[in-house]
Design a protein around this motif. Structure first.
Motif, PDB file in Angstrom:
ATOM      1  N   GLY A  10       7.576 -11.605   3.239  1.00 57.49           N
ATOM      2  CA  GLY A  10       8.162 -12.986   3.356  1.00 57.49           C
ATOM      3  C   GLY A  10       9.122 -13.237   2.050  1.00 57.49           C
ATOM      4  N   ASP A  11       9.493 -14.598   2.123  1.00 57.13           N
ATOM      5  CA  ASP A  11      10.569 -14.910   1.027  1.00 57.13           C
ATOM      6  C   ASP A  11       9.660 -15.090  -0.246  1.00 57.13           C
ATOM      7  OD1 ASP A  11      13.070 -16.340   0.588  1.00 57.13           O
ATOM      8  OD2 ASP A  11      11.790 -17.780  -0.251  1.00 57.13           O
ATOM      9  N   MET A  16       6.252 -17.411  -4.460  1.00 53.73           N
ATOM     10  CA  MET A  16       5.898 -17.922  -5.996  1.00 53.73           C
ATOM     11  C   MET A  16       5.250 -19.412  -5.517  1.00 53.73           C
ATOM     12  SD  MET A  16       6.158 -17.571  -9.062  1.00 53.73           S
ATOM     13  CE  MET A  16       7.500 -16.227  -9.182  1.00 53.73           C
ATOM     14  N   ALA A  17       5.733 -20.009  -4.525  1.00 58.14           N
ATOM     15  CA  ALA A  17       5.221 -21.238  -4.387  1.00 58.14           C
ATOM     16  C   ALA A  17       3.704 -21.214  -3.978  1.00 58.14           C
ATOM     17  CB  ALA A  17       5.916 -22.313  -3.499  1.00 58.14           C
ATOM     18  N   SER A  19       1.495 -18.737  -4.560  1.00 59.63           N
ATOM     19  CA  SER A  19       0.776 -18.197  -5.805  1.00 59.63           C
ATOM     20  C   SER A  19       0.465 -19.472  -6.698  1.00 59.63           C
ATOM     21  CB  SER A  19       1.206 -17.214  -6.418  1.00 59.63           C
ATOM     22  OG  SER A  19       2.541 -17.157  -6.933  1.00 59.63           O
ATOM     23  N   ALA A  20       1.559 -20.319  -6.912  1.00 62.51           N
ATOM     24  CA  ALA A  20       1.259 -21.465  -8.041  1.00 62.51           C
ATOM     25  C   ALA A  20       0.349 -22.446  -7.241  1.00 62.51           C
ATOM     26  CB  ALA A  20       2.628 -22.171  -8.279  1.00 62.51           C
ATOM     27  N   GLU A  21       0.343 -22.663  -5.950  1.00 67.32           N
ATOM     28  CA  GLU A  21      -0.412 -23.569  -5.358  1.00 67.32           C
ATOM     29  C   GLU A  21      -2.040 -22.903  -5.314  1.00 67.32           C
ATOM     30  OE1 GLU A  21      -1.926 -27.045  -3.360  1.00 67.32           O
ATOM     31  OE2 GLU A  21      -0.057 -26.482  -4.363  1.00 67.32           O
ATOM     32  N   ARG A  22      -2.249 -21.675  -5.276  1.00 63.98           N
ATOM     33  CA  ARG A  22      -3.522 -20.785  -5.353  1.00 63.98           C
ATOM     34  C   ARG A  22      -3.853 -21.061  -6.875  1.00 63.98           C
ATOM     35  NH1 ARG A  22      -2.088 -15.775  -1.899  1.00 63.98           N
ATOM     36  NH2 ARG A  22      -2.301 -16.755   0.309  1.00 63.98           N
ATOM     37  N   ALA A  23      -3.104 -20.967  -7.687  1.00 66.65           N
ATOM     38  CA  ALA A  23      -3.321 -21.079  -9.200  1.00 66.65           C
ATOM     39  C   ALA A  23      -4.086 -22.416  -9.330  1.00 66.65           C
ATOM     40  CB  ALA A  23      -2.214 -20.579 -10.012  1.00 66.65           C
ATOM     41  N   LYS A  24      -3.357 -23.443  -8.999  1.00 67.16           N
ATOM     42  CA  LYS A  24      -3.659 -24.912  -9.203  1.00 67.16           C
ATOM     43  C   LYS A  24      -5.147 -25.117  -8.426  1.00 67.16           C
ATOM     44  CE  LYS A  24      -2.637 -29.135  -7.277  1.00 67.16           C
ATOM     45  NZ  LYS A  24      -1.445 -29.829  -6.294  1.00 67.16           N
ATOM     46  N   ASN A  25      -5.332 -24.556  -7.256  1.00 67.48           N
ATOM     47  CA  ASN A  25      -6.666 -24.753  -6.381  1.00 67.48           C
ATOM     48  C   ASN A  25      -7.715 -24.287  -7.280  1.00 67.48           C
ATOM     49  OD1 ASN A  25      -5.260 -26.366  -4.615  1.00 67.48           O
ATOM     50  ND2 ASN A  25      -5.229 -24.691  -3.443  1.00 67.48           N
ATOM     51  N   CYS A  26      -7.580 -22.785  -7.728  1.00 71.65           N
ATOM     52  CA  CYS A  26      -8.680 -22.191  -8.658  1.00 71.65           C
ATOM     53  C   CYS A  26      -8.679 -22.848  -9.896  1.00 71.65           C
ATOM     54  CB  CYS A  26      -8.008 -20.914  -9.115  1.00 71.65           C
ATOM     55  SG  CYS A  26      -7.896 -19.615  -7.737  1.00 71.65           S
ATOM     56  N   LYS A  27      -7.923 -23.611 -10.501  1.00 71.73           N
ATOM     57  CA  LYS A  27      -8.169 -24.497 -11.700  1.00 71.73           C
ATOM     58  C   LYS A  27      -8.827 -25.478 -11.388  1.00 71.73           C
ATOM     59  CE  LYS A  27      -5.774 -26.494 -15.492  1.00 71.73           C
ATOM     60  NZ  LYS A  27      -4.691 -26.465 -16.508  1.00 71.73           N
ATOM     61  N   THR A  28      -8.466 -26.421 -10.415  1.00 71.44           N
ATOM     62  CA  THR A  28      -9.204 -27.500  -9.867  1.00 71.44           C
ATOM     63  C   THR A  28     -10.654 -27.092  -9.692  1.00 71.44           C
ATOM     64  OG1 THR A  28      -7.307 -28.502  -8.863  1.00 71.44           O
ATOM     65  CG2 THR A  28      -9.508 -29.231  -7.865  1.00 71.44           C
ATOM     66  N   TYR A  29     -11.017 -25.944  -8.848  1.00 75.72           N
ATOM     67  CA  TYR A  29     -12.266 -25.379  -8.499  1.00 75.72           C
ATOM     68  C   TYR A  29     -13.213 -25.369  -9.720  1.00 75.72           C
ATOM     69  CZ  TYR A  29     -16.331 -22.674  -6.985  1.00 75.72           C
ATOM     70  OH  TYR A  29     -17.687 -22.230  -6.806  1.00 75.72           O
ATOM     71  N   LEU A  30     -12.635 -24.567 -10.879  1.00 75.16           N
ATOM     72  CA  LEU A  30     -13.508 -24.120 -12.085  1.00 75.16           C
ATOM     73  C   LEU A  30     -13.766 -25.422 -12.664  1.00 75.16           C
ATOM     74  CD1 LEU A  30     -11.466 -21.103 -13.030  1.00 75.16           C
ATOM     75  CD2 LEU A  30     -13.852 -21.464 -12.030  1.00 75.16           C
ATOM     76  N   THR A  31     -12.641 -26.546 -12.576  1.00 74.99           N
ATOM     77  CA  THR A  31     -13.075 -27.728 -13.434  1.00 74.99           C
ATOM     78  C   THR A  31     -14.084 -28.580 -12.812  1.00 74.99           C
ATOM     79  OG1 THR A  31     -11.206 -28.793 -12.318  1.00 74.99           O
ATOM     80  CG2 THR A  31     -10.715 -27.915 -14.656  1.00 74.99           C
ATOM     81  N   GLY A  44       1.206 -18.897 -11.142  1.00 81.33           N
ATOM     82  CA  GLY A  44       1.401 -18.077 -10.031  1.00 81.33           C
ATOM     83  C   GLY A  44       2.552 -17.238 -10.401  1.00 81.33           C
ATOM     84  N   LYS A  45       2.132 -15.808 -10.001  1.00 80.41           N
ATOM     85  CA  LYS A  45       3.465 -14.740 -10.152  1.00 80.41           C
ATOM     86  C   LYS A  45       4.068 -14.366  -9.017  1.00 80.41           C
ATOM     87  CE  LYS A  45       2.732 -14.206 -14.746  1.00 80.41           C
ATOM     88  NZ  LYS A  45       3.752 -13.916 -15.752  1.00 80.41           N
TER      89      LYS A  45
END
Length: 78
Positions: A10-11, A16-17, A19-31, A44-45
């Motif tokens: 993919g593009d 990048m978008a 992985s950034a969204e997944r990182a945000k969701n992981c952080k939300t879950y952990l909080t 996200g990398k």
């Protein structure tokens, strides 16, 4: 520290978008589970750190692509 990666399909900007969204969701879950937000660094990398030969345009089996789709967690301090 959370680092989220995608495979190279993919593009690159879309990956990048994603992985950034997944990182945000992981952080939300952990909080949500009780870890203080200020203690979590999430990034996200995308497809910038591929672990194997499966880069853009290279034919690879699904299993090898999945090896690049990962979330790395590093505990800096306890």
């Amino acid at each position: 520290e959370l680092t989220v990666h995608t495979d190279a399909r993919g593009d690159a900007a879309d990956n990048m978008a994603i992985s950034a969204e997944r990182a945000k969701n992981c952080k939300t879950y952990l909080t949500y589970r009780g870890i203080a937000e200020k203690r979590i660094q999430a990034a996200g990398k995308g497809e910038t750190e591929i672990r194997n030969r499966c880069t853009e345009g290279v034919e690879c089996p699904e299993e090898e692509h999945k090896h690049n789709q990962r979330i790395e967690i590093k505990v800096k301090r306890i």
